[in-house]
Design a protein around this motif. Structure first.
Motif, mmCIF file in Angstrom:
data_model
loop_
_atom_site.group_PDB
_atom_site.id
_atom_site.type_symbol
_atom_site.label_atom_id
_atom_site.label_comp_id
_atom_site.label_asym_id
_atom_site.label_seq_id
_atom_site.Cartn_x
_atom_site.Cartn_y
_atom_site.Cartn_z
ATOM 1 N N ARG A 89 28.908 -126.567 16.742
ATOM 2 C CA ARG A 89 28.505 -126.974 18.094
ATOM 3 C C ARG A 89 28.230 -128.475 18.165
ATOM 4 N NH1 ARG A 89 25.053 -123.421 22.275
ATOM 5 N NH2 ARG A 89 25.301 -124.777 24.074
ATOM 6 N N VAL A 90 27.569 -129.007 17.139
ATOM 7 C CA VAL A 90 27.300 -130.445 17.097
ATOM 8 C C VAL A 90 28.607 -131.230 17.071
ATOM 9 C CG1 VAL A 90 26.383 -132.319 15.678
ATOM 10 C CG2 VAL A 90 25.023 -130.253 16.051
ATOM 11 N N ALA A 91 29.572 -130.759 16.266
ATOM 12 C CA ALA A 91 30.863 -131.442 16.182
ATOM 13 C C ALA A 91 31.560 -131.486 17.533
ATOM 14 C CB ALA A 91 31.746 -130.751 15.147
ATOM 15 N N VAL A 92 31.436 -130.410 18.305
ATOM 16 C CA VAL A 92 32.035 -130.375 19.645
ATOM 17 C C VAL A 92 31.296 -131.330 20.572
ATOM 18 C CG1 VAL A 92 32.429 -128.942 21.693
ATOM 19 C CG2 VAL A 92 32.922 -128.022 19.418
ATOM 20 N N GLU A 93 29.973 -131.294 20.533
ATOM 21 C CA GLU A 93 29.168 -132.084 21.472
ATOM 22 C C GLU A 93 29.304 -133.580 21.238
ATOM 23 O OE1 GLU A 93 25.281 -130.428 20.973
ATOM 24 O OE2 GLU A 93 25.650 -128.752 22.355
ATOM 25 N N VAL A 94 29.453 -134.013 19.988
ATOM 26 C CA VAL A 94 29.554 -135.449 19.710
ATOM 27 C C VAL A 94 31.015 -135.917 19.690
ATOM 28 C CG1 VAL A 94 27.405 -135.402 18.391
ATOM 29 C CG2 VAL A 94 29.590 -135.192 17.181
ATOM 30 N N LYS A 95 31.928 -135.016 20.101
ATOM 31 C CA LYS A 95 33.356 -135.330 20.204
ATOM 32 C C LYS A 95 34.044 -135.521 18.857
ATOM 33 C CE LYS A 95 32.745 -135.441 24.673
ATOM 34 N NZ LYS A 95 33.146 -134.296 25.529
ATOM 35 N N ALA A 96 33.370 -135.128 17.766
ATOM 36 C CA ALA A 96 34.027 -135.192 16.460
ATOM 37 C C ALA A 96 35.121 -134.133 16.367
ATOM 38 C CB ALA A 96 33.003 -135.004 15.336
ATOM 39 N N TRP A 97 34.912 -133.018 17.048
ATOM 40 C CA TRP A 97 35.911 -131.956 17.127
ATOM 41 C C TRP A 97 36.758 -132.242 18.370
ATOM 42 C CZ3 TRP A 97 34.511 -126.389 15.340
ATOM 43 C CH2 TRP A 97 35.667 -125.606 15.269
ATOM 44 N N SER A 98 37.748 -133.073 18.203
ATOM 45 C CA SER A 98 38.530 -133.594 19.333
ATOM 46 C C SER A 98 39.248 -132.478 20.085
ATOM 47 C CB SER A 98 39.561 -134.603 18.830
ATOM 48 O OG SER A 98 38.945 -135.614 18.084
ATOM 49 N N GLY A 99 39.289 -132.653 21.413
ATOM 50 C CA GLY A 99 40.052 -131.737 22.253
ATOM 51 C C GLY A 99 39.536 -130.316 22.287
ATOM 52 N N SER A 100 38.220 -130.143 22.147
ATOM 53 C CA SER A 100 37.658 -128.793 22.080
ATOM 54 C C SER A 100 36.523 -128.620 23.079
ATOM 55 C CB SER A 100 37.147 -128.500 20.679
ATOM 56 O OG SER A 100 36.036 -129.335 20.377
ATOM 57 N N GLU A 101 36.185 -127.362 23.349
ATOM 58 C CA GLU A 101 35.022 -127.029 24.164
ATOM 59 C C GLU A 101 34.292 -125.857 23.538
ATOM 60 O OE1 GLU A 101 35.618 -125.000 27.941
ATOM 61 O OE2 GLU A 101 37.765 -124.880 27.502
ATOM 62 N N TRP A 102 32.977 -125.845 23.699
ATOM 63 C CA TRP A 102 32.162 -124.772 23.127
ATOM 64 C C TRP A 102 32.205 -123.566 24.036
ATOM 65 C CZ3 TRP A 102 30.090 -123.857 18.565
ATOM 66 C CH2 TRP A 102 29.148 -122.844 18.444
ATOM 67 N N ILE A 103 32.577 -122.403 23.472
ATOM 68 C CA ILE A 103 32.602 -121.165 24.243
ATOM 69 C C ILE A 103 31.692 -120.104 23.646
ATOM 70 C CG2 ILE A 103 34.929 -121.561 25.137
ATOM 71 C CD1 ILE A 103 35.962 -119.592 23.020
ATOM 72 N N GLY A 104 30.935 -120.512 22.616
ATOM 73 C CA GLY A 104 30.015 -119.569 21.972
ATOM 74 C C GLY A 104 28.822 -119.276 22.846
ATOM 75 N N LYS A 105 28.095 -118.265 22.446
ATOM 76 C CA LYS A 105 26.903 -117.873 23.206
ATOM 77 C C LYS A 105 25.745 -118.799 22.907
ATOM 78 C CE LYS A 105 28.279 -112.998 23.196
ATOM 79 N NZ LYS A 105 27.940 -111.625 22.789
#
Length: 310
Positions: free
Chosen positions: A294-310
């Motif tokens: 989740r942190v990787a998604v929020e700080v844009k380190a996980w490029s081109g992604s969105e969090w869909i977890g609960k």
């Protein structure tokens, strides 16, 4: 059938020699031989072929080996969990991660574990989704990040991240980050893709079929590094999530463009077995993986992604 017999069986299967197995187990050779004979008598099968070049598993022995290793692993995990004092986590955990995610998440997970759980030994098994699923079902790994699919009778799936797929080309190509391409346009490109039944290949095929377009395949390779090298050298294009290209894009080795089709995405899921006990160690590390992701998604380190977890 008891634990001593299973340990003797596994040790002989690894050393292929009763004398060496006895030395490793710190018991006399006749005792090891007796344990194997008792095990064979109980099961009514021959477990080893005894020859000049050592002892080798029979087909029946190979079947037992899978279950014996799993049983001993579960017993050891139970022992660690029950004897751990002061609530301190300890033991070994084997985490499976997709090859395209390993660089992003392995280091951050290791950093967290070494800081918060110094007595935990982390093993990371990198592979394709199908391999990770098989290893998880067999008990070779404890949990995994795989392509999101429906849960099965063996595995529970929790989708956490959705990634867009991009068309990737050599740096001298005309691809533009801000100019989406249609499936029809991409169908003209020579493509370097993984071969079926790779999950990414299935997603790509479904997207092309939805617009009645054919794939123009110039090479089929189930190795992401080789795929990228061939693209870099101008042999064709490939389709990947941006996370697998992070360092390459920063070094200006490739160009990419978004795909103008809503079906070109992949879901990443946390997978846990539902056929065996989930230890405190596995549960805790699973939560840490969710946090790192989740942190990787929020700080844009996980490029081109969105969090869909609960």
């Amino acid at each position: 059938m008891d634990i001593k017999q299973l340990r003797s069986f596994i040790t002989i299967s690894e050393t292929k020699n009763i004398t060496k197995a006895a030395a490793l187990l710190n018991i006399v050779q006749p005792a090891v031989s007796r344990q194997i004979h008792l095990l064979e008598d109980e099961l009514g099968v021959v477990l080893f072929e005894r020859g000049r070049h050592g002892m080798h598993l029979t087909d029946e022995g190979k079947i037992l080996e899978v279950y014996a290793r799993r049983a001993l692993k579960e017993i050891e995990a139970a022992k660690v969990e029950l004897t751990t004092s002061n609530g301190t986590l300890q033991g070994t955990i084997n985490v499976g991660i997709l090859a395209s995610l390993s660089e992003l998440l392995s280091v951050s997970l290791m950093r967290v574990i070494k800081k918060k759980y110094p007595d935990v030994n982390l093993k990371v098994s990198v592979g394709y989704s199908g391999h990770l699923t098989e290893w998880l079902e067999k008990g070779d790994i404890d949990l995994a990040l795989i392509y999101g699919t429906d849960s099965s009778k063996f595995i529970d799936i929790q989708p956490i991240v959705r990634e867009r797929l991009w068309i990737i080309g050599p740096y001298n190509s005309d691809l533009n980050y801000n100019c989406p391409l249609s499936i029809k346009e991409i169908s003209e490109f020579p493509l370097i893709l993984p071969y079926a039944p790779h999950r990414l290949r299935s997603i790509i095929e479904q997207g092309f079929n939805s617009e009645n377009c054919d794939l123009n395949i110039c090479a089929e390779i189930n190795d992401i590094q080789v795929q990228k090298q061939l693209v870099k050298e101008g042999f064709g294009y490939t389709i990947l999530p941006l996370v697998s290209m992070k360092n390459d894009l920063q070094q200006k080795k490739f160009k990419m463009a978004p795909i103008n089709n809503d079906s070109f995405y992949r879901d990443i899921a946390l997978a846990l077995p539902n056929t065996r006990h989930i230890s405190k160690l596995v549960h805790t590390i699973a939560l840490e993986i969710l946090h790192c992701s989740r942190v990787a998604v929020e700080v844009k380190a996980w490029s081109g992604s969105e969090w869909i977890g609960k």
